[in-house]
Design an enzyme around this catalytic site. Structure first.
Site, short mmCIF file in Angstrom:
data_model
loop_
_atom_site.label_atom_id
_atom_site.label_comp_id
_atom_site.label_asym_id
_atom_site.label_seq_id
_atom_site.Cartn_x
_atom_site.Cartn_y
_atom_site.Cartn_z
CD GLU A 229 0.45 -4.64 4.86
OE1 GLU A 229 -0.69 -4.18 5.07
OE2 GLU A 229 1.19 -5.06 5.76
CB CYS A 263 -5.34 0.44 1.28
SG CYS A 263 -3.95 1.08 2.21
#
Ligand code: NAD
Length: 472
Positions: A229, A263
């Site tokens: 990720e 993010c």
């Protein structure tokens, strides 16, 4: 002996905490010990594992103040830390509720009448979790909880930039020995992470693209799955039909929450020509209302920049943008207050894709706004990125859906932004350089910790195997 790592406090700039990474030999031993204990953990059964996790949760709750204090010292922000703890504790409940159904197995009929199939799954024995500094607790536990429920043992290596939150978690773990022997935290930086990857059966990594690439290569050498990720540069598209009040508030929130160190922050904003001016004026007005969480941690909304190196990245992107013709309307400087680095919500216009602020991950409360004249142009601009984590579209629902299907990203919020932070059911992959591997959300998040095993049972009593039947 490994070298101690001094840890900086993001509010004071002082190095007031130290971690001592274990030598590689001890990490290897810990992996072996934890893998051995996994057998008992699996045999405990799901009910036993749920009970142990609930006991851990209760112990964390009774020492919650210490966890909050540690997380605040790690990150310099209070309200987001409280949210992070709440969301971690509720994720334990959510997974404990979902796991029984997700882990159910059943016998299946097959196309061949005399062969029955029992489709079973077995957990990967030892999972390594390597996490970043921006949400230290959430991102150390998001993969850990489903992995433990699946029956895996887990070793977590949190970021060396924010390691203080680990001690209160371990204090709570000490009260649940069954869980403690299969859940370990190792302190250290990249070198410790590398050793971990060489000694686990699966790795879950959250962090930058640059490190993700190294992790993928190391995992490939070991032939172990790596779920990555990585970074993002999430776009928001605002069409003419959008509710402007809603769009400006949601985009502002999504860009500045956790000081943009997320993010899934909105990092670039594309607005229809006809509403462009109105949009950015409203965004600036709302940005002005936000205050720094300084001098006290209770005040304001915008915390300090957690990682010192990120302050340099934000500065560099702003400088690059201004040199290439961008206009900064508010914020725009990194301020040194009491030793910490701070940045107020920053709105820029006159931006384009030659600028780092539109193409590279900035990870700060920075909102570059760019006009577009056609929906096709907006989609091309949104897709003009190496990243594909998530995105947001603001418009009438029909129009927004049409755009959402054309965006190359794993999760699209419509008439809001960053909805994956609060809604965990939707399965999503990270597109392009934003990641690799199955979804960490939804049912797949737990199932990816299991290896499939097919048990094939011959059910008739023919003494000769069937392949002799046609022989003379
Ligand atoms: P980073 O890549 O520098 O570090 C992440 C972790 O990897 C740290 O624990 C670090 O010690 C470890 N590490 C460093 N080198 C290693 C190596 N060679 N082998 C194994 N481990 C190693 O990232 P960061 O600066 O801590 O975090 C910020 C990045 O994380 C941003 O790019 C952000 O977008 C990304 N992120 C992604 C998500 C997501 O869900 N996609 C969520 C949060 C953050």
């Amino acid at each position: 002996m490994t070298k101690p790592i001094e840890v900086r406090n993001p509010r004071t700039g002082k190095f007031d905490y130290v971690i001592i990474p274990p030598p590689p030999r001890l990490v290897v031993q810990q992996c072996k010990r934890t893998r051995r204990a996994q057998v008992r953990w699996q045999q405990l059964g799901l009910e036993g594992r749920i009970e142990a996790l609930q006991q851990w949760k209760d112990a964390i709750l009774s020492g919650r103040d210490r966890l909050t204090e540690a997380l605040v010292n790690d990150t310099g922000r209070l309200s987001t830390s409280i949210l992070e703890i709440d969301s971690f504790l509720s994720s334990i409940d959510r997974w404990c509720r979902l796991a029984p159904e997700l882990l159910q197995e059943s016998a299946k009929n097959t196309a061949i009448p005399f062969i029955a199939l029992q489709q079973t799954s077995v957990p990967y024995p030892l999972v390594g979790v390597i996490s970043p500094w921006n949400f230290p607790l959430s991102l150390s536990t998001v993969d850990t909880i489903p992995a433990l429920l699946a029956g895996c043992a887990v070793i977590v290596k949190p970021s060396e930039i924010t390691p203080r939150f680990v001690a209160p978690l371990i204090t709570a773990l000490n009260t649940v020995p069954k869980l403690h022997e299969v859940l370990t935290f190792v302190e250290g930086a990249g070198a410790t992470g590398s050793v971990l990857i060489e000694n686990v059966d699966l790795v879950c990594f959250t962090g930058s693209v640059a490190t993700g690439r190294k992790v993928a290569q190391a995992a490939a050498k070991q032939f172990i799955p790596a779920f990555l990720e990585l970074g993002g540069k999430d776009p928001a598209i605002v069409l003419e039909s959008a509710n402007l009040e809603l769009a400006t508030s949601a985009i502002l929130w999504s860009s500045v929450v956790n000081t943009g160190q997320s993010c899934v922050s909105i990092e670039r904003i594309y607005v229809a020509d006809s509403i462009f001016e109105k949009f950015y004026h409203q965004l600036i007005a709302k940005a002005h209302r936000l205050e720094l969480a300084y001098p006290t941690v209770e005040s304001g909304e915008i915390g300090p920049i957690i990682a010192e190196r990120q302050a340099a990245v934000i500065s560099d992107h702003l400088l690059d943008a201004v040199e290439k013709g961008a206009v900064i309307h508010c914020g725009g400087v990194i301020e040194d207050l009491g030793g910490g680095w701070w940045c107020r919500p920053t709105v820029l216009t006159q931006v384009n894709h030659s600028m780092k602020v539109m193409t590279e991950e900035t990870f700060g409360p920075i909102m570059p706004v760019m006009p577009f004249s056609t929906v096709g142009e907006a989609v091309s601009l949104a897709n003009d990125s190496i990243y594909g984590l998530s995105a947001a579209v603001f418009a009438s629902e029909t129009e927004a859906l049409e755009v959402a299907y054309q965006i190359d990203a794993g999760a699209i919020s419509i008439n809001d932004a960053g909805l994956t932070a609060i809604m965990h059911e939707g399965e999503k992959n990270a597109f392009k350089f934003s990641g690799l591997g199955q979804s960490r959300m939804g049912a797949a998040a737990l199932k990816r910790f299991m290896r499939k095993k097919a048990i094939l049972i011959k059910t008739n009593s023919m003494s000769d195997p069937w392949w002799f039947d046609n022989q003379e």
